[in-house]
Scaffold this motif. Structure first.
Motif, PDB file in Angstrom:
ATOM      1  N   ALA A   8       0.869  -1.184   0.000  1.00 37.85           N
ATOM      2  CA  ALA A   8       0.000   0.000   0.000  1.00 37.85           C
ATOM      3  C   ALA A   8       0.897   1.223   0.000  1.00 37.85           C
ATOM      4  CB  ALA A   8      -0.926   0.007   1.215  1.00 37.85           C
ATOM      5  N   ALA A   9       0.358   2.361  -0.454  1.00 40.24           N
ATOM      6  CA  ALA A   9       1.160   3.587  -0.552  1.00 40.24           C
ATOM      7  C   ALA A   9       0.431   4.745   0.111  1.00 40.24           C
ATOM      8  CB  ALA A   9       1.448   3.920  -2.016  1.00 40.24           C
ATOM      9  N   TYR A  10       1.221   5.613   0.767  1.00 40.60           N
ATOM     10  CA  TYR A  10       0.681   6.763   1.485  1.00 40.60           C
ATOM     11  C   TYR A  10       1.501   8.000   1.130  1.00 40.60           C
ATOM     12  CZ  TYR A  10      -1.458   3.005   4.140  1.00 40.60           C
ATOM     13  OH  TYR A  10      -2.166   1.873   4.490  1.00 40.60           O
ATOM     14  N   PRO A  11       0.860   9.055   0.583  1.00 39.10           N
ATOM     15  CA  PRO A  11       1.592  10.277   0.211  1.00 39.10           C
ATOM     16  C   PRO A  11       2.256  10.922   1.421  1.00 39.10           C
ATOM     17  CG  PRO A  11      -0.625  10.262  -0.728  1.00 39.10           C
ATOM     18  CD  PRO A  11      -0.573   9.145   0.262  1.00 39.10           C
ATOM     19  N   LEU A  12       3.402  11.576   1.182  1.00 37.96           N
ATOM     20  CA  LEU A  12       4.193  12.178   2.260  1.00 37.96           C
ATOM     21  C   LEU A  12       4.274  13.687   2.097  1.00 37.96           C
ATOM     22  CD1 LEU A  12       7.129   9.603   2.327  1.00 37.96           C
ATOM     23  CD2 LEU A  12       5.015   9.574   3.676  1.00 37.96           C
ATOM     24  N   ALA A  13       4.145  14.388   3.203  1.00 36.95           N
ATOM     25  CA  ALA A  13       4.231  15.851   3.179  1.00 36.95           C
ATOM     26  C   ALA A  13       4.630  16.350   4.559  1.00 36.95           C
ATOM     27  CB  ALA A  13       2.900  16.476   2.761  1.00 36.95           C
ATOM     28  N   LEU A  14       5.205  17.534   4.579  1.00 34.58           N
ATOM     29  CA  LEU A  14       5.499  18.243   5.819  1.00 34.58           C
ATOM     30  C   LEU A  14       4.384  19.268   6.031  1.00 34.58           C
ATOM     31  CD1 LEU A  14       7.432  19.133   8.162  1.00 34.58           C
ATOM     32  CD2 LEU A  14       8.480  20.697   6.514  1.00 34.58           C
ATOM     33  N   THR A  15       3.710  19.204   7.176  1.00 34.07           N
ATOM     34  CA  THR A  15       2.623  20.132   7.467  1.00 34.07           C
ATOM     35  C   THR A  15       2.926  20.903   8.737  1.00 34.07           C
ATOM     36  OG1 THR A  15       1.039  18.581   6.489  1.00 34.07           O
ATOM     37  CG2 THR A  15       0.134  20.384   7.809  1.00 34.07           C
ATOM     38  N   ARG A  16       2.810  22.210   8.645  1.00 35.20           N
ATOM     39  CA  ARG A  16       2.954  23.078   9.813  1.00 35.20           C
ATOM     40  C   ARG A  16       1.685  23.902   9.957  1.00 35.20           C
ATOM     41  NH1 ARG A  16       8.245  23.836   7.355  1.00 35.20           N
ATOM     42  NH2 ARG A  16       9.934  23.084   8.705  1.00 35.20           N
ATOM     43  N   VAL A  17       1.138  23.946  11.154  1.00 35.63           N
ATOM     44  CA  VAL A  17      -0.100  24.670  11.420  1.00 35.63           C
ATOM     45  C   VAL A  17       0.226  25.954  12.167  1.00 35.63           C
ATOM     46  CG1 VAL A  17      -2.314  24.586  12.640  1.00 35.63           C
ATOM     47  CG2 VAL A  17      -1.468  22.566  11.438  1.00 35.63           C
ATOM     48  N   LYS A  18      -0.375  27.060  11.748  1.00 36.05           N
ATOM     49  CA  LYS A  18      -0.067  28.348  12.346  1.00 36.05           C
ATOM     50  C   LYS A  18      -0.715  28.529  13.716  1.00 36.05           C
ATOM     51  CE  LYS A  18       0.759  30.670   7.939  1.00 36.05           C
ATOM     52  NZ  LYS A  18       0.437  31.810   7.052  1.00 36.05           N
ATOM     53  N   GLU A  19      -1.856  27.896  13.941  1.00 42.52           N
ATOM     54  CA  GLU A  19      -2.544  27.994  15.229  1.00 42.52           C
ATOM     55  C   GLU A  19      -2.761  26.595  15.786  1.00 42.52           C
ATOM     56  OE1 GLU A  19      -5.948  31.045  15.370  1.00 42.52           O
ATOM     57  OE2 GLU A  19      -5.799  30.539  13.246  1.00 42.52           O
ATOM     58  N   ILE A  60      -4.018  18.242  18.031  1.00 43.52           N
ATOM     59  CA  ILE A  60      -2.966  17.305  18.410  1.00 43.52           C
ATOM     60  C   ILE A  60      -2.703  16.344  17.251  1.00 43.52           C
ATOM     61  CG2 ILE A  60      -3.574  17.432  20.855  1.00 43.52           C
ATOM     62  CD1 ILE A  60      -4.818  14.635  20.610  1.00 43.52           C
ATOM     63  N   GLY A  61      -1.547  15.675  17.287  1.00 37.33           N
ATOM     64  CA  GLY A  61      -1.217  14.672  16.288  1.00 37.33           C
ATOM     65  C   GLY A  61      -1.107  15.258  14.890  1.00 37.33           C
ATOM     66  N   ASN A  62      -1.512  14.474  13.893  1.00 37.58           N
ATOM     67  CA  ASN A  62      -1.384  14.914  12.507  1.00 37.58           C
ATOM     68  C   ASN A  62      -2.271  16.094  12.164  1.00 37.58           C
ATOM     69  OD1 ASN A  62       0.535  12.991  12.010  1.00 37.58           O
ATOM     70  ND2 ASN A  62      -0.776  11.649  10.800  1.00 37.58           N
ATOM     71  N   ALA A  63      -3.271  16.384  12.962  1.00 41.74           N
ATOM     72  CA  ALA A  63      -4.063  17.590  12.741  1.00 41.74           C
ATOM     73  C   ALA A  63      -3.227  18.836  13.018  1.00 41.74           C
ATOM     74  CB  ALA A  63      -5.300  17.591  13.634  1.00 41.74           C
ATOM     75  N   ALA A  64      -2.186  18.691  13.826  1.00 43.49           N
ATOM     76  CA  ALA A  64      -1.316  19.812  14.189  1.00 43.49           C
ATOM     77  C   ALA A  64      -0.011  19.820  13.403  1.00 43.49           C
ATOM     78  CB  ALA A  64      -1.002  19.782  15.691  1.00 43.49           C
ATOM     79  N   HIS A  65       0.438  18.665  12.928  1.00 39.33           N
ATOM     80  CA  HIS A  65       1.734  18.584  12.241  1.00 39.33           C
ATOM     81  C   HIS A  65       1.882  17.222  11.582  1.00 39.33           C
ATOM     82  CE1 HIS A  65       2.469  16.334  15.880  1.00 39.33           C
ATOM     83  NE2 HIS A  65       2.293  17.420  16.599  1.00 39.33           N
ATOM     84  N   THR A  66       2.527  17.178  10.433  1.00 34.74           N
ATOM     85  CA  THR A  66       2.962  15.909   9.849  1.00 34.74           C
ATOM     86  C   THR A  66       4.421  16.054   9.457  1.00 34.74           C
ATOM     87  OG1 THR A  66       2.368  16.466   7.551  1.00 34.74           O
ATOM     88  CG2 THR A  66       0.665  15.423   8.910  1.00 34.74           C
ATOM     89  N   VAL A  67       5.169  14.954   9.557  1.00 34.98           N
ATOM     90  CA  VAL A  67       6.588  14.950   9.189  1.00 34.98           C
ATOM     91  C   VAL A  67       6.853  13.722   8.320  1.00 34.98           C
ATOM     92  CG1 VAL A  67       7.321  16.189  11.256  1.00 34.98           C
ATOM     93  CG2 VAL A  67       7.236  13.688  11.297  1.00 34.98           C
ATOM     94  N   HIS A  68       7.989  13.725   7.647  1.00 29.07           N
ATOM     95  CA  HIS A  68       8.402  12.583   6.839  1.00 29.07           C
ATOM     96  C   HIS A  68       8.665  11.393   7.766  1.00 29.07           C
ATOM     97  CE1 HIS A  68      10.675  10.171   3.966  1.00 29.07           C
ATOM     98  NE2 HIS A  68      10.256  10.979   3.013  1.00 29.07           N
ATOM     99  N   PRO A  69       8.341  10.159   7.322  1.00 31.26           N
ATOM    100  CA  PRO A  69       8.535   8.997   8.205  1.00 31.26           C
ATOM    101  C   PRO A  69       9.985   8.616   8.447  1.00 31.26           C
ATOM    102  CG  PRO A  69       7.799   8.288   6.034  1.00 31.26           C
ATOM    103  CD  PRO A  69       7.680   9.790   6.064  1.00 31.26           C
ATOM    104  N   VAL A  70      10.945   9.268   7.786  1.00 27.02           N
ATOM    105  CA  VAL A  70      12.351   8.971   8.063  1.00 27.02           C
ATOM    106  C   VAL A  70      12.602   9.148   9.565  1.00 27.02           C
ATOM    107  CG1 VAL A  70      13.148  11.338   7.617  1.00 27.02           C
ATOM    108  CG2 VAL A  70      14.741   9.430   7.370  1.00 27.02           C
TER     109      VAL A  70
END
Length: 407
Positions: free
Chosen positions: A266-277, A286-296
């Motif tokens: 299976a495949a999952y797209p990767l992105a860096l997400t930063r939330v301003k508030e 909390i969690g991915n609603a607040a931030h996502t990072v590369h799985p490295v």
């Protein structure tokens, strides 16, 4: 109020927060849109997690680690290399003075433990499937309209926690801006079986297509996380099992002998997400609603679990002090506490991807020299382990393996 806290998103992070607060007098509702048994459930699927040592301590503090431990495979060593180059770094739990550097556990197995814990808690109400339709934040209350049991109803709470993932519906409904940087990569995940014992070693191998991780599981199986360029993903998913194993073997090498018995891919797209508030009056992300990072380096879920440990402590202390748990003054303590860890982890993972995706000669030499330097310098190595294990900075009680104080 229907609830003191309404958690929107019952995935692994949202469920962990509910479990962390289950001994409190707070009335907690958890809204989850997708039934856990459904194949489309994004959190309780067949993927695996690399739990950092600090995450084990958090689950110990929550009182659920004994249930998770039988499903977890310890990581005793980590081997980091750059394909086709001389650099290598080796980390060991023994050198770090830890029983393990981390653990590998299936999402589904961890989800079963958390769901069982929530269902046994009298102050937690599990609403699933239930979908948020509308949310409104007022000075004294939050109102959330959900569709549950084929009917719409409005629920009120003192505090809403958004734990509904990278494409948060709560965030979108409230107009909270998120800066998203696409890596133009997807993580192709599966399992394979090695002919040689993995020795509880996790491998992180940087290749020309992206980082490739093999994580130890039981019976000499390994979880594969292959970060591939977006243009190559459908080709990789379409390969026959034999072709997939040939290509994987070529990129990984023969440290584990011959790789066989591939699982479903299976495949999952990767992105860096930063939330301003991260917080508003009556709301916290909390969690991915607040931030996502590369799985490295396997930091994503661990970062979200540290959100859980921090906000659980802040809410516990606020209740003890007689404060309003949904007030901006209380929630800003959470945002401030998490700021440094979020920035360091995002910068660390993003930096690794940028550095190891550039194959210009001066940079390849410098990064490989850096890998060797880390391998040869015990002090630097210990510092690296502390950061990746979630043991740096100011630690909340749960992250020290301590329960939240009785309310």
């Amino acid at each position: 109020m229907d609830y003191d806290i309404l958690i929107i998103g019952g995935g692994l992070v949202g469920a962990s927060l509910a479990c962390a607060l289950r001994a409190s007098p707070l009335r907690i509702g958890v809204i989850e849109a997708v039934p856990l048994a459904a194949s489309a459930q994004p959190s309780y699927d067949d993927r695996t997690l690399a739990l950092a040592w600090g995450s084990r301590k958090i689950f110990e503090g929550m009182g659920v680690w004994n249930e998770v431990a039988p499903e977890a495979t310890p990581i005793e060593r980590i081997h980091i290399s750059d394909r086709g180059h001389f650099g290598v770094t080796r980390l060991s739990a023994a050198e770090a003075g830890l029983p393990a550097l981390g653990y590998v556990v299936a999402n589904r197995a961890l989800g079963v433990v958390l769901l069982k814990t929530m269902q046994a808690s009298k102050n937690i109400e599990w609403l699933c499937p239930a979908e948020m339709q509308e949310i409104r934040l007022d000075p004294d209350t939050a109102s959330v309209t959900v569709r549950h049991n084929n009917a719409s109803k409005t629920l009120t709470a003192r505090l809403v926690i958004a734990a509904d993932g990278a494409h948060s519906a709560v965030r979108a409904a409230l107009g909270i801006e998120a800066e998203r940087t696409e890596y133009c990569q997807s993580a192709v995940v599966t399992t394979v079986t090695a002919s040689e014992p993995h020795g509880n070693t996790a491998y992180e191998r940087f290749t020309d297509t992206g980082p490739l991780a093999l994580l130890p599981l039981r019976k000499n199986e390994c979880a594969v996380v292959w970060s591939a360029k977006e243009a190559e993903v459908q080709t990789i998913l379409g390969w026959s099992d034999a072709e997939f194993l040939n290509q994987l073997q070529d990129r990984f090498g023969d440290r584990l002998g011959v790789l066989t018995r591939p699982g479903q891919r299976a495949a999952y797209p990767l992105a860096l997400t930063r939330v301003k508030e991260h917080v508003r009056e009556r709301l916290a992300l909390i969690g991915n609603a607040a931030h996502t990072v590369h799985p490295v380096a396997g930091q994503g879920f661990n970062l979200g679990l540290r959100d859980v440990a921090c906000i659980a402590e802040i809410l516990t202390d606020a209740v003890r002090a007689g404060e309003d748990i949904g007030s901006l003054a209380v929630l800003r303590r959470y945002a401030g506490w998490r700021q440094r860890d979020n920035q360091v982890t995002a910068g660390f993972t993003n930096g690794l991807i940028r550095i190891f995706s550039n194959n210009a000669f001066p940079l390849t030499f410098l990064r490989n020299a850096g890998l060797l330097a880390v391998d040869l310098m015990p002090g630097v190595k210990r510092g690296f382990v502390r950061v990746t294990s979630g043991l740096s900075g100011r630690l909340p009680r749960l992250a020290r393996g301590l329960p939240l104080q009785d309310l």
